[in-house]
Design a protein around this motif. Structure first.
Motif, PDB file in Angstrom:
ATOM      1  N   LEU A 293      43.577  21.691  83.026  1.00 51.79           N
ATOM      2  CA  LEU A 293      43.591  22.347  84.335  1.00 51.79           C
ATOM      3  C   LEU A 293      42.516  23.420  84.511  1.00 51.79           C
ATOM      4  CD1 LEU A 293      47.471  22.891  84.548  1.00 51.79           C
ATOM      5  CD2 LEU A 293      46.167  21.285  85.943  1.00 51.79           C
ATOM      6  N   LYS A 294      42.021  23.965  83.409  1.00 53.73           N
ATOM      7  CA  LYS A 294      41.200  25.179  83.504  1.00 53.73           C
ATOM      8  C   LYS A 294      39.868  24.985  84.229  1.00 53.73           C
ATOM      9  CE  LYS A 294      39.113  24.727  78.895  1.00 53.73           C
ATOM     10  NZ  LYS A 294      38.985  25.374  77.572  1.00 53.73           N
ATOM     11  N   ASN A 295      39.361  23.759  84.243  1.00 56.10           N
ATOM     12  CA  ASN A 295      38.055  23.523  84.884  1.00 56.10           C
ATOM     13  C   ASN A 295      38.166  23.139  86.359  1.00 56.10           C
ATOM     14  OD1 ASN A 295      36.559  24.088  82.532  1.00 56.10           O
ATOM     15  ND2 ASN A 295      36.968  22.036  81.738  1.00 56.10           N
ATOM     16  N   LEU A 296      39.401  23.038  86.860  1.00 57.59           N
ATOM     17  CA  LEU A 296      39.573  22.723  88.284  1.00 57.59           C
ATOM     18  C   LEU A 296      39.324  23.973  89.125  1.00 57.59           C
ATOM     19  CD1 LEU A 296      42.852  20.569  88.202  1.00 57.59           C
ATOM     20  CD2 LEU A 296      40.522  19.737  88.522  1.00 57.59           C
ATOM     21  N   SER A 297      38.707  23.791  90.282  1.00 53.00           N
ATOM     22  CA  SER A 297      38.479  24.926  91.179  1.00 53.00           C
ATOM     23  C   SER A 297      39.811  25.334  91.808  1.00 53.00           C
ATOM     24  CB  SER A 297      37.500  24.531  92.279  1.00 53.00           C
ATOM     25  OG  SER A 297      38.102  23.580  93.147  1.00 53.00           O
ATOM     26  N   PRO A 298      39.933  26.587  92.278  1.00 56.53           N
ATOM     27  CA  PRO A 298      41.182  27.015  92.927  1.00 56.53           C
ATOM     28  C   PRO A 298      41.602  26.090  94.074  1.00 56.53           C
ATOM     29  CG  PRO A 298      39.786  28.912  92.505  1.00 56.53           C
ATOM     30  CD  PRO A 298      38.981  27.704  92.136  1.00 56.53           C
ATOM     31  N   THR A 299      40.636  25.622  94.852  1.00 57.89           N
ATOM     32  CA  THR A 299      40.949  24.712  95.968  1.00 57.89           C
ATOM     33  C   THR A 299      41.527  23.403  95.464  1.00 57.89           C
ATOM     34  OG1 THR A 299      39.117  25.679  97.216  1.00 57.89           O
ATOM     35  CG2 THR A 299      40.001  23.590  98.026  1.00 57.89           C
ATOM     36  N   ASP A 300      40.916  22.841  94.417  1.00 55.32           N
ATOM     37  CA  ASP A 300      41.414  21.577  93.854  1.00 55.32           C
ATOM     38  C   ASP A 300      42.806  21.748  93.250  1.00 55.32           C
ATOM     39  OD1 ASP A 300      39.160  20.206  94.584  1.00 55.32           O
ATOM     40  OD2 ASP A 300      38.162  20.404  92.636  1.00 55.32           O
ATOM     41  N   LEU A 301      43.009  22.884  92.589  1.00 53.72           N
ATOM     42  CA  LEU A 301      44.328  23.163  91.996  1.00 53.72           C
ATOM     43  C   LEU A 301      45.414  23.133  93.057  1.00 53.72           C
ATOM     44  CD1 LEU A 301      44.027  26.135  89.443  1.00 53.72           C
ATOM     45  CD2 LEU A 301      45.054  23.914  89.007  1.00 53.72           C
ATOM     46  N   VAL A 302      45.202  23.893  94.128  1.00 52.95           N
ATOM     47  CA  VAL A 302      46.202  23.985  95.200  1.00 52.95           C
ATOM     48  C   VAL A 302      46.394  22.628  95.872  1.00 52.95           C
ATOM     49  CG1 VAL A 302      46.749  25.050  97.429  1.00 52.95           C
ATOM     50  CG2 VAL A 302      45.784  26.447  95.589  1.00 52.95           C
ATOM     51  N   ASN A 303      45.290  21.931  96.159  1.00 55.24           N
ATOM     52  CA  ASN A 303      45.383  20.623  96.824  1.00 55.24           C
ATOM     53  C   ASN A 303      46.163  19.614  95.984  1.00 55.24           C
ATOM     54  OD1 ASN A 303      43.981  21.513  99.040  1.00 55.24           O
ATOM     55  ND2 ASN A 303      41.998  20.691  98.393  1.00 55.24           N
ATOM     56  N   GLN A 304      45.855  19.579  94.665  1.00 54.85           N
ATOM     57  CA  GLN A 304      46.550  18.635  93.778  1.00 54.85           C
ATOM     58  C   GLN A 304      48.035  18.983  93.665  1.00 54.85           C
ATOM     59  OE1 GLN A 304      44.799  17.849  89.954  1.00 54.85           O
ATOM     60  NE2 GLN A 304      42.757  17.505  90.804  1.00 54.85           N
ATOM     61  N   ARG A 305      48.334  20.282  93.615  1.00 52.10           N
ATOM     62  CA  ARG A 305      49.729  20.722  93.508  1.00 52.10           C
ATOM     63  C   ARG A 305      50.507  20.332  94.765  1.00 52.10           C
ATOM     64  NH1 ARG A 305      49.451  26.571  93.105  1.00 52.10           N
ATOM     65  NH2 ARG A 305      48.305  26.157  91.190  1.00 52.10           N
ATOM     66  N   MET A 306      49.895  20.579  95.927  1.00 51.45           N
ATOM     67  CA  MET A 306      50.550  20.242  97.200  1.00 51.45           C
ATOM     68  C   MET A 306      50.756  18.735  97.313  1.00 51.45           C
ATOM     69  SD  MET A 306      51.209  22.993  98.981  1.00 51.45           S
ATOM     70  CE  MET A 306      51.219  22.641 100.716  1.00 51.45           C
ATOM     71  N   GLU A 307      49.739  17.974  96.904  1.00 44.97           N
ATOM     72  CA  GLU A 307      49.835  16.511  96.985  1.00 44.97           C
ATOM     73  C   GLU A 307      50.923  15.985  96.055  1.00 44.97           C
ATOM     74  OE1 GLU A 307      46.977  12.551  96.513  1.00 44.97           O
ATOM     75  OE2 GLU A 307      46.159  14.539  96.148  1.00 44.97           O
ATOM     76  N   LYS A 308      50.997  16.579  94.870  1.00 41.85           N
ATOM     77  CA  LYS A 308      52.006  16.163  93.882  1.00 41.85           C
ATOM     78  C   LYS A 308      53.416  16.300  94.442  1.00 41.85           C
ATOM     79  CE  LYS A 308      54.005  17.953  89.641  1.00 41.85           C
ATOM     80  NZ  LYS A 308      53.910  18.928  88.568  1.00 41.85           N
ATOM     81  N   TYR A 309      53.725  17.445  95.041  1.00 39.81           N
ATOM     82  CA  TYR A 309      55.068  17.660  95.570  1.00 39.81           C
ATOM     83  C   TYR A 309      55.303  16.908  96.877  1.00 39.81           C
ATOM     84  CZ  TYR A 309      56.146  20.939  91.899  1.00 39.81           C
ATOM     85  OH  TYR A 309      56.392  21.474  90.653  1.00 39.81           O
ATOM     86  N   SER A 310      54.252  16.694  97.641  1.00 37.62           N
ATOM     87  CA  SER A 310      54.401  15.911  98.888  1.00 37.62           C
ATOM     88  C   SER A 310      54.746  14.457  98.604  1.00 37.62           C
ATOM     89  CB  SER A 310      53.100  15.968  99.705  1.00 37.62           C
ATOM     90  OG  SER A 310      52.817  17.285 100.084  1.00 37.62           O
ATOM     91  N   ASN A 311      54.299  13.954  97.452  1.00 35.79           N
ATOM     92  CA  ASN A 311      54.526  12.550  97.104  1.00 35.79           C
ATOM     93  C   ASN A 311      55.893  12.294  96.462  1.00 35.79           C
ATOM     94  OD1 ASN A 311      52.058  11.758  98.076  1.00 35.79           O
ATOM     95  ND2 ASN A 311      51.003  12.011  96.117  1.00 35.79           N
ATOM     96  N   MET A 312      56.649  13.355  96.212  1.00 34.97           N
ATOM     97  CA  MET A 312      57.957  13.179  95.576  1.00 34.97           C
ATOM     98  C   MET A 312      58.984  12.663  96.577  1.00 34.97           C
ATOM     99  SD  MET A 312      58.473  16.402  93.030  1.00 34.97           S
ATOM    100  CE  MET A 312      57.369  16.670  91.644  1.00 34.97           C
ATOM    101  N   GLY A 313      59.816  11.756  96.113  1.00 35.09           N
ATOM    102  CA  GLY A 313      60.899  11.245  96.971  1.00 35.09           C
ATOM    103  C   GLY A 313      60.458  10.051  97.788  1.00 35.09           C
ATOM    104  N   VAL A 314      61.439   9.296  98.220  1.00 34.92           N
ATOM    105  CA  VAL A 314      61.197   8.097  99.039  1.00 34.92           C
ATOM    106  C   VAL A 314      62.107   8.172 100.251  1.00 34.92           C
ATOM    107  CG1 VAL A 314      61.316   5.581  99.110  1.00 34.92           C
ATOM    108  CG2 VAL A 314      60.625   6.736  96.996  1.00 34.92           C
TER     109      VAL A 314
END
Length: 317
Positions: A293-314
């Motif tokens: 995770l350490k080499n990801l930019s702050p923007t990428d970190l937040v975007n990936q985190r948001m996408e991860k939780y948005s994709n949970m559940g059906v």
């Protein structure tokens, strides 16, 4: 060493082995072969029991009185480098929620987690690991400080739930947890979350939003405990084992449902059987995931985190 009900066959064999060794020491009888046979049987019995644990047995293991708690992990991982920080700068210092700065090697981390007690006195002092609103606000204050200085965050979850008392509700328990969940999705530093014991309800979620969410092998993570689920559905705790099965709360279930990112293997018999090995395994997991995770930019970190939780559940429209 304390034993759970399903561990009693192991206790009997360990007692037999100990008696056999004492006889060998106190007499001239050669008991090497007998001890070897008991050891072999003990090894097989232990493997068989822990290879086929039910969800309820894993819940019991997660609550084992000898199991290491948050401060045990932090002190073992960081040694003397850990500096505990106190207070939410608003109401008071919640002893059920602990946090502070510590190092693994040359890398600083902000460690935050729920802390249970070891005996009656310390359990009362730590409120059984159930945080009040000020605990979650303290956690958020520390996370914001970590973000300010670019320090990665490690949260260790082990709670039967947020404190459900009247005074906690009066001070905004629900708002404090909801605020933490919202703010954690936006933090611009890596967050690694590890369930080390019980991960119950909003009490766990209040510090549980991470880029990487990991569970130790014998832990559980669910919106409700099996006992509470049983009491709501059947008006009795009798069906807690059935509830544990239905809730899909084990690490294996959570991984299959893609709600966590990985499972940290425990020593045979649980984390309490070989604490040092468990601490090393957890340290390795933290370093590994931070390295990703350490080499990801702050923007990428937040975007990936948001996408991860948005994709949970059906759901179906």
């Amino acid at each position: 060493m304390e034993y759970l009900e399903f561990e009693l066959p192991i206790k009997e064999l360990e007692d037999q082995l100990q008696k056999c060794r004492i006889i060998g020491e106190e007499s001239e009888v050669d008991v090497t072969e007998t001890c070897g046979q008991i050891e072999e049987k003990l090894k097989k019995t232990t493997t068989d029991i822990y290879k086929n644990l039910t969800p309820w047995q894993r819940v019991q293991l997660s609550r084992h009185p000898n199991r290491p708690y948050t401060l045990d992990y932090i002190n073992a991982i960081c040694g003397d480098s850990f500096l505990e920080l106190h207070g939410d700068r608003n109401f008071k210092d919640d002893k059920a929620m602990i946090g502070g700065l510590g190092k693994i090697g040359d890398q600083s981390y902000m460690f935050i987690g729920q802390q249970k007690g070891y005996n009656t006195k310390t359990r009362q002092y730590r409120n059984f690991g159930m945080a009040n609103p000020e605990g979650y606000r303290k956690a958020l204050r520390l996370m914001k400080s970590a973000e300010k200085f670019g320090i990665p965050i490690v949260t260790l979850l082990d709670t039967p739930g947020a404190y459900p008392g009247l005074e906690a509700e009066e001070r905004g328990q629900g708002e404090a947890i909801a605020r933490n969940i919202l703010e954690m999705t936006r933090l611009k530093v890596p967050i690694i979350t590890i369930i080390i014991g019980e991960g119950a309800s909003g009490g766990a979620l209040g510090i549980g939003v991470g880029d990487r969410v990991l569970m130790l092998e014998n832990t559980w993570y669910s919106v409700i405990s099996p006992e509470s689920c049983s009491s709501i559905l059947w008006r009795s705790w009798e069906y807690k084992e059935t509830a544990a099965e239905a809730l899909k709360l084990t690490a294996t279930d959570m991984k299959k449902l893609k709600l966590i990112d990985g499972i940290i293997k425990e020593p045979l018999g649980g984390a309490h059987r070989d604490r040092d090995k468990t601490f090393k395994t957890v340290t390795t997991a933290i370093e590994k995931h931070f390295g990703e995770l350490k080499n990801l930019s702050p923007t990428d970190l937040v975007n990936q985190r948001m996408e991860k939780y948005s994709n949970m559940g059906v759901f179906k429209g």
